[in-house]
Design a protein around this motif. Structure first.
Motif, PDB file in Angstrom:
ATOM      1  N   ARG A 158       1.819   9.126  -6.121  1.00  0.00           N
ATOM      2  CA  ARG A 158       2.354  10.489  -5.923  1.00  0.00           C
ATOM      3  C   ARG A 158       3.367  10.840  -7.011  1.00  0.00           C
ATOM      4  O   ARG A 158       3.373  11.942  -7.540  1.00  0.00           O
ATOM      5  CB  ARG A 158       3.003  10.615  -4.541  1.00  0.00           C
ATOM      6  CG  ARG A 158       2.028  10.856  -3.418  1.00  0.00           C
ATOM      7  CD  ARG A 158       2.731  11.329  -2.142  1.00  0.00           C
ATOM      8  NE  ARG A 158       3.872  10.513  -1.778  1.00  0.00           N
ATOM      9  CZ  ARG A 158       3.843   9.470  -0.963  1.00  0.00           C
ATOM     10  NH1 ARG A 158       2.713   9.097  -0.412  1.00  0.00           N
ATOM     11  NH2 ARG A 158       4.942   8.800  -0.679  1.00  0.00           N
ATOM     12  N   ASP A 193       2.323   1.563  -3.509  1.00  0.00           N
ATOM     13  CA  ASP A 193       1.306   2.044  -4.451  1.00  0.00           C
ATOM     14  C   ASP A 193       1.035   3.539  -4.263  1.00  0.00           C
ATOM     15  O   ASP A 193       0.876   4.279  -5.227  1.00  0.00           O
ATOM     16  CB  ASP A 193       0.009   1.250  -4.278  1.00  0.00           C
ATOM     17  CG  ASP A 193       0.121  -0.189  -4.774  1.00  0.00           C
ATOM     18  OD1 ASP A 193       1.087  -0.493  -5.518  1.00  0.00           O
ATOM     19  OD2 ASP A 193      -0.748  -1.013  -4.407  1.00  0.00           O
ATOM     20  N   GLU A 194       1.023   3.967  -3.018  1.00  0.00           N
ATOM     21  CA  GLU A 194       0.816   5.379  -2.730  1.00  0.00           C
ATOM     22  C   GLU A 194       1.984   6.216  -3.257  1.00  0.00           C
ATOM     23  O   GLU A 194       1.791   7.270  -3.855  1.00  0.00           O
ATOM     24  CB  GLU A 194       0.659   5.584  -1.222  1.00  0.00           C
ATOM     25  CG  GLU A 194       0.345   7.009  -0.848  1.00  0.00           C
ATOM     26  CD  GLU A 194       0.193   7.170   0.654  1.00  0.00           C
ATOM     27  OE1 GLU A 194       0.506   8.279   1.131  1.00  0.00           O
ATOM     28  OE2 GLU A 194      -0.210   6.219   1.337  1.00  0.00           O
ATOM     29  N   ALA A 219       0.840  -1.197   0.000  1.00  0.00           N
ATOM     30  CA  ALA A 219       0.000   0.000   0.000  1.00  0.00           C
ATOM     31  C   ALA A 219       0.879   1.253   0.000  1.00  0.00           C
ATOM     32  O   ALA A 219       0.600   2.221  -0.713  1.00  0.00           O
ATOM     33  CB  ALA A 219      -0.925  -0.007   1.212  1.00  0.00           C
TER      34      ALA A 219
END
Length: 123
Positions: free
Chosen positions: A20, A15-16, A12
């Motif tokens: 960005r 992926d974040e 996670a």
């Protein structure tokens, strides 16, 4: 369970971070496109102004000639000179706008600008 939870949290986070990064790339591309459009527009205005300036220089020459030949009074070349000077001021302003647009593009591309000697020890 704990390892799987840690792996999911790591994914996670990854992926974040990717999201960005992609957002920054898209924003950077948009800024470059905008600054490039600004530069093109500034160059176009400057080109049009050069044509106007040339026409006013020719008009000044004709006004002087008409005055020298006694066709017009002294005001005609003075007024033509005044109009020419106004066009020169406009040309200088447009040149400044073009330079500012160039610097904006450089900045959007990730470069920077600092006057010579700025931020350097000058001993």
């Amino acid at each position: 369970g704990r390892l799987r939870g840690g792996l999911m949290a790591a994914r996670a986070g990854y992926d974040e971070a990717v999201a960005r990064y992609h957002a920054r790339v898209v924003e950077g591309a948009r800024q470059v496109a905008d600054r490039l459009a600004d530069l093109r527009a500034a160059r176009s205005r400057e080109g049009q102004q050069r044509e106007s300036l040339a026409a006013h220089e020719e008009a000044r020459g004709l006004a002087r000639l008409r005055y020298e030949r006694g066709i017009d009074d002294y005001r005609s070349p003075l007024e033509a000179e005044e109009r020419l000077l106004m066009q020169k001021r406009i040309a200088l302003r447009l040149k400044g706008e073009r330079i500012a647009a160039s610097l904006g593009l450089i900045d959007a591309l990730g470069g920077g600008y600092a006057p010579e000697g700025y931020g350097h020890d000058q001993r």
